[in-house]
Structures are given as C-alpha cells and as structure tokens.
Design a protein around this motif. Sequence first.
Motif, PDB file in Angstrom:
ATOM      1  N   SER A  69       0.836  -1.193   0.000  1.00  0.00           N
ATOM      2  CA  SER A  69       0.000   0.000   0.000  1.00  0.00           C
ATOM      3  C   SER A  69       0.880   1.257   0.000  1.00  0.00           C
ATOM      4  CB  SER A  69      -0.932  -0.004   1.225  1.00  0.00           C
ATOM      5  OG  SER A  69      -0.238   0.270   2.420  1.00  0.00           O
ATOM      6  N   PRO A  70       0.304   2.435  -0.340  1.00  0.00           N
ATOM      7  CA  PRO A  70      -1.132   2.686  -0.474  1.00  0.00           C
ATOM      8  C   PRO A  70      -1.703   2.169  -1.785  1.00  0.00           C
ATOM      9  CG  PRO A  70       0.093   4.689  -0.903  1.00  0.00           C
ATOM     10  CD  PRO A  70       1.097   3.689  -0.432  1.00  0.00           C
TER      11      PRO A  70
ATOM     12  N   CYS B 133      -5.727   1.872  -4.015  1.00  0.00           N
ATOM     13  CA  CYS B 133      -7.104   2.351  -4.092  1.00  0.00           C
ATOM     14  C   CYS B 133      -8.059   1.228  -3.718  1.00  0.00           C
ATOM     15  CB  CYS B 133      -7.424   2.846  -5.501  1.00  0.00           C
ATOM     16  SG  CYS B 133      -6.404   4.249  -6.030  1.00  0.00           S
TER      17      CYS B 133
ATOM     18  N   VAL C 267      -4.087  -5.988  -1.756  1.00  0.00           N
ATOM     19  CA  VAL C 267      -2.958  -5.671  -0.879  1.00  0.00           C
ATOM     20  C   VAL C 267      -2.219  -6.969  -0.570  1.00  0.00           C
ATOM     21  CG1 VAL C 267      -2.247  -4.883   1.412  1.00  0.00           C
ATOM     22  CG2 VAL C 267      -4.014  -3.637   0.148  1.00  0.00           C
TER      23      VAL C 267
ATOM     24  N   ALA D 157      -8.336  -1.057   6.021  1.00  0.00           N
ATOM     25  CA  ALA D 157      -7.171  -0.222   6.296  1.00  0.00           C
ATOM     26  C   ALA D 157      -6.807  -0.301   7.773  1.00  0.00           C
ATOM     27  CB  ALA D 157      -7.454   1.224   5.907  1.00  0.00           C
TER      28      ALA D 157
ATOM     29  N   THR E 191       1.408  -1.149   8.401  1.00  0.00           N
ATOM     30  CA  THR E 191       0.176  -0.368   8.261  1.00  0.00           C
ATOM     31  C   THR E 191      -0.277  -0.354   6.803  1.00  0.00           C
ATOM     32  OG1 THR E 191       0.762   1.051  10.129  1.00  0.00           O
ATOM     33  CG2 THR E 191      -0.891   1.892   8.597  1.00  0.00           C
ATOM     34  N   VAL E 192      -1.525  -0.745   6.590  1.00  0.00           N
ATOM     35  CA  VAL E 192      -2.122  -0.765   5.255  1.00  0.00           C
ATOM     36  C   VAL E 192      -2.924   0.517   5.057  1.00  0.00           C
ATOM     37  CG1 VAL E 192      -3.852  -1.893   3.800  1.00  0.00           C
ATOM     38  CG2 VAL E 192      -2.188  -3.271   5.058  1.00  0.00           C
ATOM     39  N   VAL E 193      -2.613   1.222   3.978  1.00  0.00           N
ATOM     40  CA  VAL E 193      -3.305   2.470   3.638  1.00  0.00           C
ATOM     41  C   VAL E 193      -4.161   2.228   2.398  1.00  0.00           C
ATOM     42  CG1 VAL E 193      -3.045   4.885   2.967  1.00  0.00           C
ATOM     43  CG2 VAL E 193      -1.455   3.864   4.611  1.00  0.00           C
ATOM     44  N   ILE E 194      -5.456   2.489   2.512  1.00  0.00           N
ATOM     45  CA  ILE E 194      -6.390   2.291   1.401  1.00  0.00           C
ATOM     46  C   ILE E 194      -7.093   3.625   1.130  1.00  0.00           C
ATOM     47  CG2 ILE E 194      -8.409   1.035   0.561  1.00  0.00           C
ATOM     48  CD1 ILE E 194      -7.625  -1.214   2.542  1.00  0.00           C
ATOM     49  N   ASN E 195      -6.991   4.090  -0.093  1.00  0.00           N
ATOM     50  CA  ASN E 195      -7.631   5.345  -0.492  1.00  0.00           C
ATOM     51  C   ASN E 195      -8.862   5.071  -1.349  1.00  0.00           C
ATOM     52  OD1 ASN E 195      -5.615   7.093   0.693  1.00  0.00           O
ATOM     53  ND2 ASN E 195      -4.250   6.456  -0.967  1.00  0.00           N
TER      54      ASN E 195
ATOM     55  N   THR F 117      -4.139  10.840  -5.021  1.00  0.00           N
ATOM     56  CA  THR F 117      -3.845   9.479  -4.555  1.00  0.00           C
ATOM     57  C   THR F 117      -3.795   8.478  -5.700  1.00  0.00           C
ATOM     58  OG1 THR F 117      -6.186   8.960  -4.194  1.00  0.00           O
ATOM     59  CG2 THR F 117      -4.979   9.946  -2.349  1.00  0.00           C
TER      60      THR F 117
ATOM     61  N   CYS G  80      -6.482   7.495  -7.239  1.00  0.00           N
ATOM     62  CA  CYS G  80      -7.763   6.782  -7.276  1.00  0.00           C
ATOM     63  C   CYS G  80      -8.763   7.540  -8.161  1.00  0.00           C
ATOM     64  CB  CYS G  80      -8.323   6.640  -5.870  1.00  0.00           C
ATOM     65  SG  CYS G  80      -7.228   5.703  -4.763  1.00  0.00           S
TER      66      CYS G  80
END
Length: 204
Positions: free
Chosen positions: A51-52, A54, A59, A96, A116-120, A189, A191
């Motif tokens: 990540s990050p 969308c 992931v 996330a 840490t997983v970041v999802i936009n 981002t 996305c």
Amino acid sequence: ITTTGNTYQLTGLHAGTYVIKVTVSGCESNSISVVLNSPVTPNAPTVSNNSPVCAGNDVQLTASSVVGGTYAWSGPNAFTSTLQNPLLSNVTLLQAGIYTCKVTVAGCESASAQTTVVINAGKVISITTVVNPLACGQSNGSITIGGLTAGTYTVLGGITPSTINVSGTSYTFSGLAAGAYSISVQGSTGCISNVVDTSLVDPN
C-alpha cells in the motif's frame, strides 16, 4: 530409581548439562554427559505491504522467512491468516489499518511485527448543474460537478480542461457545445472517481 525394563526417563529437567551414572549392587556404571538446551525465541519477522492502494485493488502482506516457523497474522475487520504472505483481495476502506504478525518456532513465539495498510478511495462525484448552449452551434454550455475537495485533479472522459484545480467542493466546465459527456476525475492518490453522464442540447 526403579526400572521395569532397560530404560528410564528423567523428567522435569531444566536446560543445562547433566552427568549421569548409576550404581547397581555396589557396582558403578560409566558416566554420560547430556546437554539440554532451551528452545530459542525467534526474532520477530520483518513485515511489509504494497500500500497505499485504491479501494477495489489487492494488498499483498509479506513476512520474512523463518526456518521451521508458523505464522499468525491478525488485523482490521477480524482478519486472521496462517499464511506467510497473505493476499487481501478487492479491499475496502474497512481493511485499512495495522496488521500484526508473529512467528512460532518449536513452541516459542516471537514478538509482534506490524505493518500499516493504507487504502484510499476515489471521490464520489455528482452533476449539480447543467446549462445548455444559448443557441444552436454555440459552445457556451456548462456542467458543474460536486463531491470534490480542494486539490488538483486529472479529468477523464475527453472533456476539457484535462487538469483542474479545485478550491472548494465543485467545479464548472464551461464553453461546452451540445453533446453527450462522461466525466470522472483522478485525484492525487491516483484513485479514480465514479463516472457521471449527462448531455447538453441545443435549443429548439
């Protein structure tokens, strides 16, 4: 000790070096030396993810290889896995957050490692105002979209301009001729929003 055969098991022993010999009817055996080692606590694995990303993409969680290890992952949305490198498919914003991994070797558990997983998410846009051209063949119509936040966006779908700078929550495309328009935007981002469709028509 009393044996019922030719072997005897000593139990409840701690790690260390033991010298063992036995005496039977006053006769002493040879001695043997035995070393018992405590299992070694494994180091915490090194973990990461791609990540990050969308929402709607995948992931990949990864953990370093530990010989003889079994893995235990946990994370948001009640996630658990015993795979070394689990894949989160078609992720949503609920997934996330912080993912934790431990590894166990010979019954000994490592400390936790975290990634840490970041999802936009793409913007959810809508058409708020449509103004048709004032006369046939003229390019003075406009379309206003809402659902934005301040920033720079790439506009998809062929409408111009192809890049817009937004200071509020909406943007108006002006100088448009009659025709069908499909609009989506891509933010910083990466996305992409939903697509909105509308048409402008010349007056009768």
